[in-house]
Write a protein that holds these residues in place. Structure first.
Motif, PDB file in Angstrom:
ATOM      1  N   GLN A  33       6.829   1.374  21.814  1.00 16.60           N
ATOM      2  CA  GLN A  33       5.673   1.122  22.672  1.00 16.60           C
ATOM      3  C   GLN A  33       4.719   0.152  21.987  1.00 16.60           C
ATOM      4  N   ILE A  34       4.490  -0.969  22.650  1.00 15.99           N
ATOM      5  CA  ILE A  34       3.475  -1.909  22.179  1.00 15.99           C
ATOM      6  C   ILE A  34       2.200  -1.635  22.980  1.00 15.99           C
ATOM      7  N   LYS A  75       9.901  12.912  14.826  1.00 15.00           N
ATOM      8  CA  LYS A  75       9.930  11.703  13.996  1.00 15.00           C
ATOM      9  C   LYS A  75       9.236  10.571  14.723  1.00 15.00           C
ATOM     10  N   VAL A  76       8.381   9.863  14.030  1.00 14.24           N
ATOM     11  CA  VAL A  76       7.668   8.711  14.575  1.00 14.24           C
ATOM     12  C   VAL A  76       7.904   7.523  13.646  1.00 14.24           C
ATOM     13  N   ASN A  77       8.293   6.399  14.224  1.00 20.61           N
ATOM     14  CA  ASN A  77       8.427   5.148  13.474  1.00 20.61           C
ATOM     15  C   ASN A  77       7.335   4.200  13.941  1.00 20.61           C
ATOM     16  N   VAL A  78       6.611   3.640  12.993  1.00 22.65           N
ATOM     17  CA  VAL A  78       5.500   2.744  13.286  1.00 22.65           C
ATOM     18  C   VAL A  78       5.784   1.404  12.618  1.00 22.65           C
ATOM     19  N   TYR A  79       5.765   0.354  13.406  1.00 20.18           N
ATOM     20  CA  TYR A  79       5.982  -1.000  12.897  1.00 20.18           C
ATOM     21  C   TYR A  79       4.645  -1.720  12.959  1.00 20.18           C
ATOM     22  N   ILE A  80       4.151  -2.175  11.797  1.00 25.77           N
ATOM     23  CA  ILE A  80       2.860  -2.866  11.786  1.00 25.77           C
ATOM     24  C   ILE A  80       3.002  -4.229  11.107  1.00 25.77           C
ATOM     25  N   VAL A  81       2.299  -5.180  11.680  1.00 26.21           N
ATOM     26  CA  VAL A  81       2.221  -6.506  11.084  1.00 26.21           C
ATOM     27  C   VAL A  81       1.083  -6.438  10.067  1.00 26.21           C
ATOM     28  N   ASP A  82       1.419  -6.635   8.800  1.00 22.29           N
ATOM     29  CA  ASP A  82       0.474  -6.605   7.679  1.00 22.29           C
ATOM     30  C   ASP A  82       0.170  -5.161   7.268  1.00 22.29           C
ATOM     31  N   ILE A  83       0.745  -4.771   6.170  1.00 23.77           N
ATOM     32  CA  ILE A  83       0.588  -3.406   5.651  1.00 23.77           C
ATOM     33  C   ILE A  83      -0.878  -3.084   5.343  1.00 23.77           C
ATOM     34  N   ALA A  84      -1.726  -4.099   5.277  1.00 27.61           N
ATOM     35  CA  ALA A  84      -3.165  -3.858   5.076  1.00 27.61           C
ATOM     36  C   ALA A  84      -3.751  -3.028   6.223  1.00 27.61           C
ATOM     37  N   HIS A  85      -3.069  -2.985   7.369  1.00 33.53           N
ATOM     38  CA  HIS A  85      -3.538  -2.179   8.504  1.00 33.53           C
ATOM     39  C   HIS A  85      -3.197  -0.695   8.348  1.00 33.53           C
ATOM     40  N   GLY A 115       2.933 -11.291  19.822  1.00 33.96           N
ATOM     41  CA  GLY A 115       1.904 -11.379  18.794  1.00 33.96           C
ATOM     42  C   GLY A 115       1.166 -10.074  18.551  1.00 33.96           C
ATOM     43  N   TYR A 116       1.702  -8.950  19.046  1.00 33.79           N
ATOM     44  CA  TYR A 116       1.068  -7.656  18.813  1.00 33.79           C
ATOM     45  C   TYR A 116       1.115  -7.288  17.335  1.00 33.79           C
ATOM     46  N   LEU A 117       0.262  -6.345  16.955  1.00 35.45           N
ATOM     47  CA  LEU A 117       0.158  -5.922  15.560  1.00 35.45           C
ATOM     48  C   LEU A 117       0.791  -4.562  15.289  1.00 35.45           C
ATOM     49  N   VAL A 118       1.196  -3.834  16.348  1.00 36.25           N
ATOM     50  CA  VAL A 118       1.767  -2.502  16.159  1.00 36.25           C
ATOM     51  C   VAL A 118       2.753  -2.170  17.282  1.00 36.25           C
TER      52      VAL A 118
END
Length: 126
Positions: A33-34, A75-85, A115-118
């Motif tokens: 889900q974006i 179980k939850v998988n989270v994909y984030i652009v930039d681990i700083a988030h 271009g989403y971040l998560v």
């Protein structure tokens, strides 16, 4: 082999060839889900925390539509652009999940669709 397709208007309609979720043998598999709003409005220009809240709201709406609940997530998988988030995501995630603490992975990625971040996917018990 009974596979049930799950769909709700409380989350965005899939833009591709997939279901919001599928259920089989007591498990619910929620597609990534974006942060698109249920009405299809894109939020890629919003801050990270707003995007994370929307993606989580989509995920939880599908979980509920599939006959499950946050406390039944496995179980939850989270994909984030930039681990700083990560710290901001962890804060928003804790707000959304409360006492529920499913297994989780946070995976940094170079980019996501539109271009989403998560993006978030999950498996839940029904």
């Amino acid at each position: 082999m009974d596979i049930e397709r799950i769909a709700t208007t409380d989350a965005p309609t899939p833009a591709g060839h997939y279901s919001q979720a599928t259920a089989h043998n007591g498990l619910l598999y929620v597609a990534g889900q974006i942060p698109v709003r249920p009405d299809g409005v894109h939020t890629f220009d919003e801050p990270f925390e707003a995007q994370a809240r929307q993606a989580l709201a989509n995920l939880l709406a599908i979980v509920r539509a599939g006959g499950s609940a946050p406390e039944r997530l496995l179980k939850v998988n989270v994909y984030i652009v930039d681990i700083a988030h990560w710290p901001a995501f962890n804060r928003v995630y804790a707000e959304a999940f409360g006492d529920a603490r499913p297994a989780r992975a946070v995976i940094p990625v170079p980019e996501l669709h539109h271009g989403y971040l998560v993006e978030i996917d999950a498996i839940a018990a029904r």
